[in-house]
Design a protein around this motif. Structure first.
Motif, PDB file in Angstrom:
ATOM      1  N   PHE A  88      38.327 -13.689  39.436  1.00  0.00           N
ATOM      2  CA  PHE A  88      37.413 -13.691  40.916  1.00  0.00           C
ATOM      3  C   PHE A  88      36.480 -14.950  40.731  1.00  0.00           C
ATOM      4  CE2 PHE A  88      38.897  -9.342  39.893  1.00  0.00           C
ATOM      5  CZ  PHE A  88      39.436  -9.174  41.091  1.00  0.00           C
ATOM      6  N   ARG A  89      36.250 -15.449  39.625  1.00  0.00           N
ATOM      7  CA  ARG A  89      35.399 -16.890  39.723  1.00  0.00           C
ATOM      8  C   ARG A  89      35.704 -17.417  38.365  1.00  0.00           C
ATOM      9  NH1 ARG A  89      32.022 -18.337  44.245  1.00  0.00           N
ATOM     10  NH2 ARG A  89      30.955 -20.220  43.355  1.00  0.00           N
ATOM     11  N   ARG A  90      35.724 -18.732  38.246  1.00  0.00           N
ATOM     12  CA  ARG A  90      35.924 -19.450  37.022  1.00  0.00           C
ATOM     13  C   ARG A  90      35.211 -18.832  36.014  1.00  0.00           C
ATOM     14  NH1 ARG A  90      32.854 -24.016  35.782  1.00  0.00           N
ATOM     15  NH2 ARG A  90      32.641 -24.112  37.822  1.00  0.00           N
ATOM     16  N   ARG A  91      35.983 -18.611  34.883  1.00  0.00           N
ATOM     17  CA  ARG A  91      35.693 -17.837  33.479  1.00  0.00           C
ATOM     18  C   ARG A  91      34.814 -16.811  33.808  1.00  0.00           C
ATOM     19  NH1 ARG A  91      39.702 -18.801  31.144  1.00  0.00           N
ATOM     20  NH2 ARG A  91      38.831 -18.315  28.931  1.00  0.00           N
ATOM     21  N   GLY A  92      34.747 -15.946  34.637  1.00  0.00           N
ATOM     22  CA  GLY A  92      34.009 -14.858  35.514  1.00  0.00           C
ATOM     23  C   GLY A  92      33.163 -14.004  34.543  1.00  0.00           C
ATOM     24  N   GLU A  93      33.820 -13.620  33.396  1.00  0.00           N
ATOM     25  CA  GLU A  93      33.134 -12.646  32.398  1.00  0.00           C
ATOM     26  C   GLU A  93      32.066 -13.499  31.912  1.00  0.00           C
ATOM     27  OE1 GLU A  93      37.336 -11.159  32.782  1.00  0.00           O
ATOM     28  OE2 GLU A  93      36.409 -12.981  32.265  1.00  0.00           O
ATOM     29  N   THR A  94      32.268 -14.973  31.531  1.00  0.00           N
ATOM     30  CA  THR A  94      31.094 -15.596  30.890  1.00  0.00           C
ATOM     31  C   THR A  94      29.840 -15.709  31.954  1.00  0.00           C
ATOM     32  OG1 THR A  94      31.982 -17.688  31.479  1.00  0.00           O
ATOM     33  CG2 THR A  94      32.599 -16.679  29.157  1.00  0.00           C
ATOM     34  N   GLN A  95      30.288 -16.022  33.130  1.00  0.00           N
ATOM     35  CA  GLN A  95      29.101 -16.129  34.313  1.00  0.00           C
ATOM     36  C   GLN A  95      28.468 -14.849  34.438  1.00  0.00           C
ATOM     37  OE1 GLN A  95      29.692 -18.579  37.731  1.00  0.00           O
ATOM     38  NE2 GLN A  95      31.921 -19.146  37.249  1.00  0.00           N
ATOM     39  N   ALA A  96      29.270 -13.641  34.513  1.00  0.00           N
ATOM     40  CA  ALA A  96      28.387 -12.397  34.546  1.00  0.00           C
ATOM     41  C   ALA A  96      27.546 -12.170  33.383  1.00  0.00           C
ATOM     42  CB  ALA A  96      29.686 -11.252  34.761  1.00  0.00           C
ATOM     43  N   ALA A  97      27.886 -12.507  32.067  1.00  0.00           N
ATOM     44  CA  ALA A  97      27.112 -12.063  31.046  1.00  0.00           C
ATOM     45  C   ALA A  97      25.925 -13.041  31.074  1.00  0.00           C
ATOM     46  CB  ALA A  97      28.065 -12.388  29.774  1.00  0.00           C
ATOM     47  N   ARG A  98      26.159 -14.081  31.212  1.00  0.00           N
ATOM     48  CA  ARG A  98      24.732 -15.034  31.411  1.00  0.00           C
ATOM     49  C   ARG A  98      23.991 -14.491  32.578  1.00  0.00           C
ATOM     50  NH1 ARG A  98      28.696 -19.365  31.023  1.00  0.00           N
ATOM     51  NH2 ARG A  98      28.541 -19.728  33.102  1.00  0.00           N
ATOM     52  N   ALA A  99      24.497 -13.904  33.710  1.00  0.00           N
ATOM     53  CA  ALA A  99      23.391 -13.479  34.633  1.00  0.00           C
ATOM     54  C   ALA A  99      22.651 -12.158  34.276  1.00  0.00           C
ATOM     55  CB  ALA A  99      24.423 -13.162  36.096  1.00  0.00           C
ATOM     56  N   ALA A 100      23.641 -11.399  33.502  1.00  0.00           N
ATOM     57  CA  ALA A 100      22.879 -10.085  33.040  1.00  0.00           C
ATOM     58  C   ALA A 100      21.683 -10.506  31.948  1.00  0.00           C
ATOM     59  CB  ALA A 100      24.043  -9.261  32.274  1.00  0.00           C
ATOM     60  N   GLU A 101      22.169 -11.639  31.218  1.00  0.00           N
ATOM     61  CA  GLU A 101      21.089 -11.845  30.307  1.00  0.00           C
ATOM     62  C   GLU A 101      19.974 -12.482  30.819  1.00  0.00           C
ATOM     63  OE1 GLU A 101      21.861 -13.523  25.938  1.00  0.00           O
ATOM     64  OE2 GLU A 101      21.538 -15.248  27.221  1.00  0.00           O
ATOM     65  N   ARG A 102      19.943 -13.236  31.770  1.00  0.00           N
ATOM     66  CA  ARG A 102      18.948 -13.620  32.503  1.00  0.00           C
ATOM     67  C   ARG A 102      18.161 -12.748  33.214  1.00  0.00           C
ATOM     68  NH1 ARG A 102      21.592 -18.145  36.647  1.00  0.00           N
ATOM     69  NH2 ARG A 102      19.324 -17.941  37.614  1.00  0.00           N
ATOM     70  N   CYS A 103      18.814 -11.618  33.697  1.00  0.00           N
ATOM     71  CA  CYS A 103      18.069 -10.495  34.185  1.00  0.00           C
ATOM     72  C   CYS A 103      17.593  -9.487  33.219  1.00  0.00           C
ATOM     73  CB  CYS A 103      18.908  -9.946  35.311  1.00  0.00           C
ATOM     74  SG  CYS A 103      19.099 -10.909  36.740  1.00  0.00           S
ATOM     75  N   GLY A 104      17.915  -9.368  31.845  1.00  0.00           N
ATOM     76  CA  GLY A 104      17.398  -8.609  30.952  1.00  0.00           C
ATOM     77  C   GLY A 104      18.232  -7.357  30.964  1.00  0.00           C
ATOM     78  N   ILE A 105      19.548  -7.215  31.314  1.00  0.00           N
ATOM     79  CA  ILE A 105      20.190  -6.325  31.109  1.00  0.00           C
ATOM     80  C   ILE A 105      21.134  -6.384  30.362  1.00  0.00           C
ATOM     81  CG2 ILE A 105      19.179  -5.373  33.224  1.00  0.00           C
ATOM     82  CD1 ILE A 105      21.959  -5.875  34.485  1.00  0.00           C
ATOM     83  N   PRO A 106      22.184  -5.399  29.907  1.00  0.00           N
ATOM     84  CA  PRO A 106      23.556  -5.608  29.132  1.00  0.00           C
ATOM     85  C   PRO A 106      24.685  -5.967  29.984  1.00  0.00           C
ATOM     86  CG  PRO A 106      22.504  -3.536  28.524  1.00  0.00           C
ATOM     87  CD  PRO A 106      21.775  -3.875  29.720  1.00  0.00           C
ATOM     88  N   PHE A 107      25.644  -6.521  29.436  1.00  0.00           N
ATOM     89  CA  PHE A 107      27.071  -6.796  30.031  1.00  0.00           C
ATOM     90  C   PHE A 107      28.053  -6.391  29.149  1.00  0.00           C
ATOM     91  CE2 PHE A 107      30.842  -9.388  30.453  1.00  0.00           C
ATOM     92  CZ  PHE A 107      31.063  -9.144  31.713  1.00  0.00           C
ATOM     93  N   ALA A 108      28.924  -5.545  29.930  1.00  0.00           N
ATOM     94  CA  ALA A 108      30.162  -4.916  29.195  1.00  0.00           C
ATOM     95  C   ALA A 108      31.453  -5.790  29.678  1.00  0.00           C
ATOM     96  CB  ALA A 108      30.184  -3.476  29.514  1.00  0.00           C
ATOM     97  N   THR A 109      32.008  -6.142  28.636  1.00  0.00           N
ATOM     98  CA  THR A 109      33.162  -6.984  28.986  1.00  0.00           C
ATOM     99  C   THR A 109      34.633  -6.220  28.737  1.00  0.00           C
ATOM    100  OG1 THR A 109      34.525  -9.117  28.824  1.00  0.00           O
ATOM    101  CG2 THR A 109      33.729  -8.133  26.529  1.00  0.00           C
ATOM    102  N   SER A 110      35.462  -6.417  29.528  1.00  0.00           N
ATOM    103  CA  SER A 110      36.752  -5.456  29.525  1.00  0.00           C
ATOM    104  C   SER A 110      37.589  -5.955  28.681  1.00  0.00           C
ATOM    105  CB  SER A 110      37.404  -5.443  30.776  1.00  0.00           C
ATOM    106  OG  SER A 110      38.639  -4.782  30.563  1.00  0.00           O
ATOM    107  N   THR A 111      38.430  -4.910  27.999  1.00  0.00           N
ATOM    108  CA  THR A 111      39.634  -5.066  27.249  1.00  0.00           C
ATOM    109  C   THR A 111      40.770  -6.144  27.926  1.00  0.00           C
ATOM    110  OG1 THR A 111      39.834  -2.922  26.107  1.00  0.00           O
ATOM    111  CG2 THR A 111      42.032  -4.090  26.246  1.00  0.00           C
TER     112      THR A 111
END
Length: 387
Positions: free
Chosen positions: A89-112
């Motif tokens: 959905f976006r280039r290397r999307g899981e990494t972008q979302a993980a960084r966004a979550a960290e910037r906002c102080g919340i956890p990120f769960a990545t999928s199998t």
């Protein structure tokens, strides 16, 4: 005004932009649900049946949305849910979302079945991520993935139990994502060619386009159809609670069971040693014609009676929904489709902007309900027959 020129504010804003930017089969994959999609609508609609109490002349000069979940401090009671194929959905999307979550102080769960493997996602941030896993037929491979997650620094396993078989997602058949033979492939190619932004960002710059966590099990890593065949063949309809007890013995970090809708299943998860459960119907993507998680949440919360942490997934679209879920007994919520819409529309910054808006909505709701802390949001703040 063009959709590309608006300032997105709500999840619906991000959804509309995502629809314009993504190939249709990818948009339908994230946007669709099972069968007639009645439960997809109910998941969101049932939140509107709950009414909050507005209270006045309380001292709300020290609003704090922070909370603690599974021993981790969080800026707000929200985590990003695992979403399959997010890297398409976006280039290397899981990494972008993980960084966004960290910037906002919340956890990120990545999928199998994420495009980026768990170790790539974990390496993109400083805080530990969560890893979502299914019980696959190949138990040795399950152990391999658990070890890979441990080596990546994962401390929390989000184990999905509501997918013994894939749901009937009719949009995926209609748009050629599943089946269709040569005609389906031609249809997908035409949809891709109509999305030039996606071709540049994901098609050209987002490689490799593989399910990174299971790449070693697929003969041709460039063939997504082979990945799907492998995953579909690995879903195990024979899994029972005894298998979860086995999993508990293998995994020594935090264990959260995702996909619980009934009180007896919640208690069974606790008996197996889970520290948390997620009340979820897989975002309405599995069984149509059932109840929404928000309707089930109060009964599950009463049955659990604080024996474990409870999260809610499916249907959350704004900060008001977050507050309603907390009032119904959740400790936090998982946000799924909304963050994918935001990422497709605006990348990492789009996810950050969405999360900041949700946090602001929670803050304002708390002030207007007369509370300052997350633990003050209880069923007493609901005008509802559920309580």
């Amino acid at each position: 005004m063009s959709l590309f020129n608006i300032a997105p504010v709500t999840v619906d804003d991000y959804r509309r932009i995502a629809q314009r930017r993504l190939p249709k089969f990818l948009f339908d994959y994230i946007d669709g649900g099972a069968n007639r999609e009645e439960i997809l609508a109910r998941n969101c609609g049932d939140f509107s049946q709950l009414q909050l109490k507005q209270r006045v002349l309380r001292d709300v000069g020290s609003i704090d949305t922070a909370t603690t979940l599974f021993g981790r401090s969080m800026a707000m009671p929200v985590a990003l849910a695992p979403v399959g194929m997010a890297g398409l959905f976006r280039r290397r999307g899981e990494t972008q979302a993980a960084r966004a979550a960290e910037r906002c102080g919340i956890p990120f769960a990545t999928s199998t079945v994420g495009v980026c493997p768990v170790d790539e996602v974990a390496a993109s941030v400083a805080e530990p991520i969560w890893f979502q896993l299914y019980m696959l037929r190949d138990r040795d491979f399950v152990l391999e993935m658990l070890e890979r997650a441990r080596n990546a620094g994962v401390d929390t396993l989000l184990f999905t139990v509501d997918l013994p078989v894939p749901g009937m997602r009719q949009r995926d058949f209609r748009n050629g994502m599943i089946g269709g033979g040569t005609a389906g492939k031609i249809s997908k190619l035409a949809q891709i060619l109509s999305s030039p932004r996606w071709i540049y960002d994901v098609g050209l710059r987002g490689k490799p386009h593989t399910f990174g966590n299971v790449a070693s099990k697929v003969e041709n890593p460039k063939d997504l159809d082979l990945y799907k065949s492998f995953i579909d063949g690995q879903f195990d309809p024979t899994v029972t609670w005894s298998d979860i007890a086995w999993l508990r013995q293998q995994w020594h970090g935090k264990l959260i069971i995702k996909g619980v809708m009934e009180s007896d299943d919640a208690l069974a998860a606790i008996d197996c040693g889970a520290e948390g459960i997620v009340v979820s119907n897989h975002g309405g993507r599995q069984l149509d014609g059932i109840a929404s998680p928000i309707a089930k949440l109060p009964g599950v919360a009463r049955a659990v009676n604080r024996q474990c942490s409870i999260m809610l997934d499916s249907g959350v679209r704004n900060g008001i929904d977050v507050v309603k879920a907390l009032a119904c007994g959740a400790d936090a919520v998982l946000l799924g489709r909304p963050w994918v819409y935001a990422m497709a529309a605006g990348g990492e910054q789009g996810v950050v902007d969405l999360l900041e808006m949700i946090n602001k909505e929670v803050e304002i709701a708390m002030a207007l309900m007369g509370v300052n802390r997350i633990d003050e949001i209880t069923g007493e703040l609901l005008d509802s027959d559920l309580w």
